[in-house]
Design a protein around this motif. Structure first.
Motif, PDB file in Angstrom:
ATOM      1  N   TYR A 219       1.903 -46.821  10.613  1.00 20.39           N
ATOM      2  CA  TYR A 219       3.319 -46.466   9.787  1.00 20.39           C
ATOM      3  C   TYR A 219       3.352 -46.609   8.274  1.00 20.39           C
ATOM      4  O   TYR A 219       3.466 -45.698   7.491  1.00 20.39           O
ATOM      5  N   SER A 234       7.668 -41.679  12.452  1.00 20.17           N
ATOM      6  CA  SER A 234       7.936 -41.319  13.615  1.00 20.17           C
ATOM      7  C   SER A 234       8.277 -39.808  14.009  1.00 20.17           C
ATOM      8  O   SER A 234       8.314 -39.247  15.146  1.00 20.17           O
ATOM      9  N   ARG A 235       8.878 -39.114  12.859  1.00 14.89           N
ATOM     10  CA  ARG A 235       9.232 -37.737  13.029  1.00 14.89           C
ATOM     11  C   ARG A 235      10.279 -37.503  14.066  1.00 14.89           C
ATOM     12  O   ARG A 235      10.517 -36.499  14.401  1.00 14.89           O
ATOM     13  N   ASP A 370      15.831 -31.752   9.574  1.00 13.11           N
ATOM     14  CA  ASP A 370      16.832 -32.905   9.949  1.00 13.11           C
ATOM     15  C   ASP A 370      18.016 -33.047   8.914  1.00 13.11           C
ATOM     16  O   ASP A 370      18.468 -33.984   8.717  1.00 13.11           O
ATOM     17  N   GLU A 372      20.703 -33.812   7.102  1.00 14.97           N
ATOM     18  CA  GLU A 372      21.918 -34.661   7.630  1.00 14.97           C
ATOM     19  C   GLU A 372      22.853 -35.051   6.148  1.00 14.97           C
ATOM     20  O   GLU A 372      22.300 -35.745   5.151  1.00 14.97           O
TER      21      GLU A 372
HETATM   22  C1  FAD Z   1      16.040 -36.022  -1.505  1.00 13.99           C
HETATM   23  C2  FAD Z   1      16.023 -36.548  -0.227  1.00 13.99           C
HETATM   24  C3  FAD Z   1      16.677 -36.061   0.831  1.00 13.99           C
HETATM   25  C4  FAD Z   1      16.708 -36.311   2.225  1.00 13.99           C
HETATM   26  N1  FAD Z   1      17.409 -35.827   3.094  1.00 13.99           N
HETATM   27  C5  FAD Z   1      17.226 -36.397   4.427  1.00 13.99           C
HETATM   28  C6  FAD Z   1      18.170 -35.593   5.396  1.00 13.99           C
HETATM   29  O1  FAD Z   1      18.884 -34.594   5.174  1.00 13.99           O
HETATM   30  N2  FAD Z   1      17.958 -35.909   6.585  1.00 13.99           N
HETATM   31  C7  FAD Z   1      17.281 -37.108   6.903  1.00 13.99           C
HETATM   32  O2  FAD Z   1      17.133 -37.463   8.216  1.00 13.99           O
HETATM   33  N3  FAD Z   1      16.566 -37.680   5.813  1.00 13.99           N
HETATM   34  C8  FAD Z   1      16.595 -37.174   4.952  1.00 13.99           C
HETATM   35  N4  FAD Z   1      15.829 -37.978   3.798  1.00 13.99           N
HETATM   36  C9  FAD Z   1      15.303 -39.221   4.210  1.00 13.99           C
HETATM   37  C10 FAD Z   1      13.712 -39.449   4.595  1.00 13.99           C
HETATM   38  O3  FAD Z   1      13.013 -38.731   3.770  1.00 13.99           O
HETATM   39  C11 FAD Z   1      13.672 -38.925   5.901  1.00 13.99           C
HETATM   40  O4  FAD Z   1      14.466 -39.472   6.952  1.00 13.99           O
HETATM   41  C12 FAD Z   1      12.314 -39.146   6.530  1.00 13.99           C
HETATM   42  O5  FAD Z   1      11.326 -38.613   5.811  1.00 13.99           O
HETATM   43  C13 FAD Z   1      12.245 -38.505   8.026  1.00 13.99           C
HETATM   44  O6  FAD Z   1      10.859 -38.681   8.559  1.00 13.99           O
HETATM   45  P1  FAD Z   1      10.773 -39.404   9.971  1.00 13.99           P
HETATM   46  O7  FAD Z   1      11.699 -39.356  10.755  1.00 13.99           O
HETATM   47  O8  FAD Z   1       9.388 -39.516  10.414  1.00 13.99           O
HETATM   48  O9  FAD Z   1      11.127 -41.106   9.264  1.00 13.99           O
HETATM   49  P2  FAD Z   1      10.622 -42.569   9.380  1.00 13.99           P
HETATM   50  O10 FAD Z   1       9.916 -43.149   8.515  1.00 13.99           O
HETATM   51  O11 FAD Z   1      10.052 -42.765  10.838  1.00 13.99           O
HETATM   52  O12 FAD Z   1      11.885 -43.250   9.786  1.00 13.99           O
HETATM   53  C14 FAD Z   1      12.820 -43.262  10.795  1.00 13.99           C
HETATM   54  C15 FAD Z   1      14.344 -42.734  10.650  1.00 13.99           C
HETATM   55  O13 FAD Z   1      14.784 -43.510   9.685  1.00 13.99           O
HETATM   56  C16 FAD Z   1      15.698 -42.891   8.802  1.00 13.99           C
HETATM   57  N5  FAD Z   1      15.243 -42.854   7.366  1.00 13.99           N
HETATM   58  C17 FAD Z   1      13.968 -42.924   7.149  1.00 13.99           C
HETATM   59  N6  FAD Z   1      13.761 -42.815   5.741  1.00 13.99           N
HETATM   60  C18 FAD Z   1      15.284 -43.006   5.379  1.00 13.99           C
HETATM   61  C19 FAD Z   1      15.750 -42.908   3.955  1.00 13.99           C
HETATM   62  N7  FAD Z   1      14.996 -42.962   2.935  1.00 13.99           N
HETATM   63  N8  FAD Z   1      17.055 -42.833   3.969  1.00 13.99           N
HETATM   64  C20 FAD Z   1      17.965 -42.822   4.869  1.00 13.99           C
HETATM   65  N9  FAD Z   1      17.434 -42.734   6.172  1.00 13.99           N
HETATM   66  C21 FAD Z   1      16.050 -42.819   6.506  1.00 13.99           C
HETATM   67  C22 FAD Z   1      15.514 -41.416   9.249  1.00 13.99           C
HETATM   68  O14 FAD Z   1      16.736 -41.310  10.388  1.00 13.99           O
HETATM   69  C23 FAD Z   1      14.346 -41.389  10.191  1.00 13.99           C
HETATM   70  O15 FAD Z   1      14.211 -40.335  11.002  1.00 13.99           O
HETATM   71  C24 FAD Z   1      15.942 -37.619   2.426  1.00 13.99           C
HETATM   72  C25 FAD Z   1      15.120 -38.312   1.695  1.00 13.99           C
HETATM   73  C26 FAD Z   1      15.274 -37.523   0.163  1.00 13.99           C
HETATM   74  C27 FAD Z   1      14.410 -38.320  -0.976  1.00 13.99           C
END
Ligand code: FAD
Length: 495
Positions: A219, A234-235, A370, A372
């Motif tokens: 991770y 995690s996606r 995603d 949000e």
């Molecule tokens: C400009 C911008 C816009 C974004 N818009 C969104 C959006 O609309 N929806 C969204 O879910 N995420 C958003 N993100 C945050 C982040 O990029 C994604 O949550 C993440 O890449 C999702 O992949 P994952 O589920 O594999 O994350 P993982 O790294 O596996 O994280 C697990 C969960 O934690 C939360 N999370 C992770 N990183 C962040 C973060 N930096 N801020 C807040 N929560 C986080 C998410 O719910 C994510 O699914 C944004 C980031 C940026 C820079």
């Protein structure tokens, strides 16, 4: 009309498309009354510029998946299209309900206005609207003093189980009868696509299982790589955004994994992000004007001339900077890029191209599967350097490419025009020599565009203006206000 004398409880599903750990459903079932689930494809959202077909397909897949489980209880979700108030009015002609259950939504301006109108409707029609807390975001907070403790407490509470008693739902036949009488059937079929993550609780659990079983092991090490993060992260984001899983379900599973001896370094990094999820949404909940204007009022005076050519090149992945273009094209095709690529996309548009962050808002929202609102808007402003409380980060697309995609795997996948170039050229294809041009049949500016701007002067302009603004009295005053209102006592540097 369905059994004249009995009132049912109505559960309005929105971004909580799951049965377990769903407070609205648990509360609706708790008094023993019959329950009817409803999902409304609201015209309001069908026409809202933040949403696109990929979101509605994900929702449809989630509804189909829920219906499979609900069939065991001889019920299904009543699906309608229209505005919620007119749907409820119509429904009242067929079925009596005095209680409407839903989750508290931290949405965009259009859903906020809809909620105010719905409140008035409920008062006028004697319907009690019970809104339940969602994922540890709290209404009516003035500051964040207690927030972290409250969030942790919320995450530790037992999950709501889905345990209806026999016959506690309005039956499939009754629902079909109402549906046929009033609403044309809405097809829940979606095109088969391997590019997008499929919606639904079943898929959500598959992703969660595979993450905790194995994928989490890389991770933190792969989080910044645009290609490796697709597996190592995690996606779970679309499943969280549309509510196929609650944050509490994931957080509690992560605690179990930690207790079982799995690598805490990676799991702690992951659970911090689960907290960031609500942390950002809480900001938006407390200051929703962020949808339109920078949270720090000092930046309202920042004027960036709109250049439609720049914006169009950015939107179509044709800026001539391979890392930026690959990220955008990948997002268009798959609905996902990792955090670093999202930040880089926004940074390039707002700093190098010097365009207002508002120019990115709807385009990215439509592309992020995603999407949000409560994470999207605060993150956009943070990456654009307009909060006054965060370090200014200007991502260099070439350095990021060299560091996080050294073999050009991501770039070559998404920019076929560069596939035949040797790896050292994919990061800066404009540097190819005259002799190599012939050899590789590649002429910069023909197969693939020349860089739309020069990086160094563009970076300097952004840095000069934004650093200068940090000294502005209003920016400073606002920064203080934001720190008091939105940040936690032991502040992480992300917030
Ligand atoms: C400009 C911008 C816009 C974004 N818009 C969104 C959006 O609309 N929806 C969204 O879910 N995420 C958003 N993100 C945050 C982040 O990029 C994604 O949550 C993440 O890449 C999702 O992949 P994952 O589920 O594999 O994350 P993982 O790294 O596996 O994280 C697990 C969960 O934690 C939360 N999370 C992770 N990183 C962040 C973060 N930096 N801020 C807040 N929560 C986080 C998410 O719910 C994510 O699914 C944004 C980031 C940026 C820079």
């Amino acid at each position: 009309m369905y059994n004249e004398n009995k009132h049912i409880n109505l559960v309005w599903l929105k971004r909580d498309l799951r049965l377990k750990d769903n407070a609205s459903i648990a509360n609706a079932l708790s008094d023993g009354k019959k329950v009817l689930f409803i999902y409304v494809f609201e015209n309001l959202l069908l026409n809202d510029p933040h949403y696109s077909q990929r979101h509605f397909d994900f929702i449809k897949q989630s509804l189909v998946d829920l219906n499979k489980t609900l069939r065991n209880f001889d019920t299904q979700i009543l699906v309608a299209q229209g505005e919620i108030i007119s749907v409820l009015k119509t429904l009242q002609q067929h079925i009596r309900f005095t209680r409407l259950f839903s989750h508290q939504e931290t949405g965009v301006n259009s859903t906020f206005d809809r909620d105010k109108a719905l409140k008035r409707f409920c008062t006028n029609y004697d319907v009690e609207w019970i809104e339940c807390i969602n994922n540890g975001v709290f209404r009516g907070l003035r500051d964040r003093t207690q927030w972290r403790a409250d969030w942790t407490d919320y995450m530790q509470q037992p999950l709501y189980q889905f345990t209806p008693t026999t016959g506690q739902h309005v039956s499939i036949d009754e629902i079909k009868a109402i549906q046929q009488l009033r609403w044309k059937e809405i097809s829940l079929e979606t095109p088969k696509s391997k590019s997008f993550q499929p919606g639904g609780v079943t898929a959500a659990h598959q992703y969660m299982r595979s993450f905790f079983e194995e994928r989490y092991e890389n991770y933190q090490s792969h989080i910044s790589s645009p290609s490796l993060s697709r597996r190592a992260c995690s996606r779970l984001s679309p499943y969280i955004a549309w509510g196929n899983l609650s944050i509490r379900q994931i957080w509690q599973q992560a605690q179990l994994e930690k207790q079982s001896g799995k690598n805490r370094f990676h799991l702690n990094a992951f659970t911090s992000r689960l907290r960031w999820q609500a942390h950002f949404i809480q900001k938006f909940e407390m200051e929703c004007s962020m949808e339109f204007k920078s949270v720090n009022k000092g930046y309202h005076q920042l004027s960036k001339p709109v250049n439609q050519e720049y914006i169009d090149a950015w939107k179509t992945g044709t800026t001539g900077y391979p890392m930026v273009d690959a990220a955008m094209r990948c997002l268009i095709e798959t609905g996902y890029v990792n955090f670093r690529m999202r930040a880089l996309l926004v940074s390039f548009l707002t700093h190098h191209l010097w365009q207002p962050w508002q120019a990115a808002a709807h385009h990215l929202a439509q592309l992020f599967l995603d999407f949000e609102p409560g994470i999207h808007y605060p993150q956009l402003q943070m990456q654009a350097g307009e909060t006054g409380i965060n370090n200014l980060r200007i991502y260099n697309p070439v350095n990021n490419s060299l560091k996080h995609d050294p073999d050009g795997i991501f770039i070559k996948k998404w920019i076929p025009e560069l596939r035949n170039l040797p790896t050292h050229h994919v990061h800066e294809p404009w540097k190819i020599t005259a002799m190599e041009r012939k050899f590789y049949k590649f002429t910069p500016g023909q197969e693939y565009p020349l860089p739309i701007i020069e990086l160094l002067p563009a970076r300097k302009r952004a840095t000069d203006v934004l650093w200068n603004m940090k000294k502005n009295t209003l920016v400073k005053k606002e920064s203080q206000r934001i720190l008091t209102k939105h940040t936690l006592p032991n502040r992480d540097n992300f917030d």
